[in-house]
Design an enzyme around this catalytic site. Structure first.
Site, PDB file in Angstrom:
ATOM      1  N   GLY A   1       0.778  -1.239   0.000  1.00 10.41           N
ATOM      2  CA  GLY A   1       0.000   0.000   0.000  1.00 10.41           C
ATOM      3  C   GLY A   1       0.811   1.292   0.000  1.00 10.41           C
ATOM      4  N   SER A   2       2.013   1.274  -0.588  1.00 13.88           N
ATOM      5  CA  SER A   2       2.754   2.544  -0.624  1.00 13.88           C
ATOM      6  C   SER A   2       2.059   3.543  -1.554  1.00 13.88           C
ATOM      7  CB  SER A   2       4.221   2.331  -1.017  1.00 13.88           C
ATOM      8  OG  SER A   2       4.332   1.910  -2.349  1.00 13.88           O
ATOM      9  N   ASN A   3       1.418   3.052  -2.619  1.00 11.21           N
ATOM     10  CA  ASN A   3       0.636   3.967  -3.471  1.00 11.21           C
ATOM     11  C   ASN A   3      -0.592   4.485  -2.733  1.00 11.21           C
ATOM     12  OD1 ASN A   3       1.688   4.376  -6.322  1.00 11.21           O
ATOM     13  ND2 ASN A   3       1.941   2.164  -6.087  1.00 11.21           N
TER      14      ASN A   3
ATOM     15  N   LEU B   1      -4.569  -7.227  -6.873  1.00 12.74           N
ATOM     16  CA  LEU B   1      -4.174  -8.344  -7.731  1.00 12.74           C
ATOM     17  C   LEU B   1      -5.328  -9.198  -8.259  1.00 12.74           C
ATOM     18  CD1 LEU B   1      -0.934  -9.479  -5.835  1.00 12.74           C
ATOM     19  CD2 LEU B   1      -1.104  -8.165  -7.966  1.00 12.74           C
TER      20      LEU B   1
ATOM     21  N   ASN C   1      -5.965   2.295 -12.696  1.00 12.47           N
ATOM     22  CA  ASN C   1      -4.961   1.342 -12.226  1.00 12.47           C
ATOM     23  C   ASN C   1      -3.580   1.929 -12.478  1.00 12.47           C
ATOM     24  OD1 ASN C   1      -3.832  -1.179 -11.314  1.00 12.47           O
ATOM     25  ND2 ASN C   1      -3.412  -1.670 -13.456  1.00 12.47           N
TER      26      ASN C   1
ATOM     27  N   HIS D   1       0.345   0.726 -13.279  1.00 14.87           N
ATOM     28  CA  HIS D   1       1.143  -0.432 -13.702  1.00 14.87           C
ATOM     29  C   HIS D   1       2.609  -0.004 -13.721  1.00 14.87           C
ATOM     30  CE1 HIS D   1       1.870  -4.252 -15.660  1.00 14.87           C
ATOM     31  NE2 HIS D   1       2.718  -3.620 -16.448  1.00 14.87           N
TER      32      HIS D   1
ATOM     33  N   ASP E   1      -4.617  -4.448 -17.963  1.00 17.90           N
ATOM     34  CA  ASP E   1      -3.673  -3.438 -18.468  1.00 17.90           C
ATOM     35  C   ASP E   1      -4.026  -2.853 -19.832  1.00 17.90           C
ATOM     36  OD1 ASP E   1      -2.241  -3.889 -16.136  1.00 17.90           O
ATOM     37  OD2 ASP E   1      -1.030  -5.458 -17.048  1.00 17.90           O
TER      38      ASP E   1
ATOM     39  N   GLU F   1       5.914   6.274  -9.302  1.00 17.00           N
ATOM     40  CA  GLU F   1       4.490   5.946  -9.152  1.00 17.00           C
ATOM     41  C   GLU F   1       3.833   6.854  -8.119  1.00 17.00           C
ATOM     42  OE1 GLU F   1       3.395   1.794  -8.618  1.00 17.00           O
ATOM     43  OE2 GLU F   1       5.234   1.154  -9.596  1.00 17.00           O
TER      44      GLU F   1
HETATM   45  C1  GRF Z   1       3.098  -1.081  -7.647  1.00 17.16           C
HETATM   46  O1  GRF Z   1       4.339  -1.297  -8.259  1.00 17.16           O
HETATM   47  C2  GRF Z   1       2.008  -0.944  -8.680  1.00 17.16           C
HETATM   48  O2  GRF Z   1       2.451  -0.403  -9.888  1.00 17.16           O
HETATM   49  C3  GRF Z   1       1.596  -2.366  -8.903  1.00 17.16           C
HETATM   50  O3  GRF Z   1       1.706  -2.990  -7.650  1.00 17.16           O
HETATM   51  C4  GRF Z   1       2.648  -2.294  -6.833  1.00 17.16           C
HETATM   52  C5  GRF Z   1       1.939  -1.940  -5.577  1.00 17.16           C
HETATM   53  O4  GRF Z   1       2.780  -1.395  -4.616  1.00 17.16           O
HETATM   54  N1  GRF Z   1       0.297  -2.430  -9.523  1.00 17.16           N
HETATM   55  P1  GRF Z   1       2.170  -0.775  -3.284  1.00 17.16           P
HETATM   56  O5  GRF Z   1       1.306  -1.859  -2.653  1.00 17.16           O
HETATM   57  O6  GRF Z   1       1.370   0.419  -3.669  1.00 17.16           O
HETATM   58  O7  GRF Z   1       3.353  -0.433  -2.434  1.00 17.16           O
END
Ligand code: GRF
Length: 209
Positions: A25-27, A103, A120, A122, A163, A192
């Protein structure tokens, strides 16, 4: 009947965001932080994880955001699984759904109802290095194997196939000689965290028009 674009909020103009996760969940964190700092004109109202115990759920809790787990194994089809996500999204009057390391495949039903409002991210420059099975470290391995000089990330609108869908924005990073997949992954991930909030804002602004 699809929810009215940008009008889900009713009493307020704030764009409501749901983030779907399956891992660290870093995003998700970068989206939460960007909402708080005003970089995104919106608010994360709901986090849905496809897995118990992932760190993304702790991040949601740490930020006081409602979260839940919806396990794909409890459903017969992508549509039935997505119906539950859709139910929650509608209940919370969500405007934009962001997949951030999610996923599982979504069904046609949610893609149709939230047309153009599911995003999404990627970790490569689509349309290259995407599709079924292309996730996580495998993507970066393939980029290195192909001898690419640059990689990056892509934020795109979600359609039924993996994708595919209109690209909202891409950010590039160089591939350095001797890079390991892990090093490349770190460089891309940093990008990202900047790209996703920017892309969400592009969509949020369109919805507010
Ligand atoms: C990221 O690299 C994103 O592009 C991919 O999965 C990863 C998720 O990373 N879809 P995080 O869980 O957000 O750290």
């Amino acid at each position: 009947m699809p929810p009215d674009r940008g009008k889900n909020t009713g009493e307020s103009e704030v764009i409501k965001i749901a983030v779907l996760v399956s891992g660290g969940g870093s995003n998700l964190q970068s989206i939460i932080d960007s909402c708080r700092s005003g970089k995104i004109d919106g608010k994360v109202e709901l986090v849905i994880s496809s897995k118990e115990g992932v760190y993304a759920l702790s991040r949601a809790a740490g930020s006081g955001i409602e979260s839940c787990v919806i396990d794909r194994e409890g459903y017969d089809s992508d549509e039935a699984f997505s119906e539950e996500i859709l139910r929650l999204a509608k209940e919370k009057k969500i405007d934009i759904i962001c997949l951030a390391g999610f996923l599982k495949k979504l069904g046609k039903n949610i893609v149709k109802e939230y047309g153009g409002r599911i995003l999404n991210i990627h970790p490569a420059l689509l349309p290259s290095f995407g599709g079924r099975g292309m996730y996580g470290i495998r993507v970066h391995r393939k980029v290195l194997e192909a001898g690419e000089k640059e990689s990056g990330c892509t934020v795109h609108i979600v359609e039924e196939e993996y994708d595919t869908g209109e690209i909202v924005l891409q950010r590039k990073v160089p591939v350095e000689s001797g890079d390991t997949p892990e090093e490349l992954a770190r460089r891309v991930l940093k990008e990202e965290h900047r790209a996703y909030p920017e892309a969400i804002n592009i969509i949020a602004k369109k919805l507010k028009k």
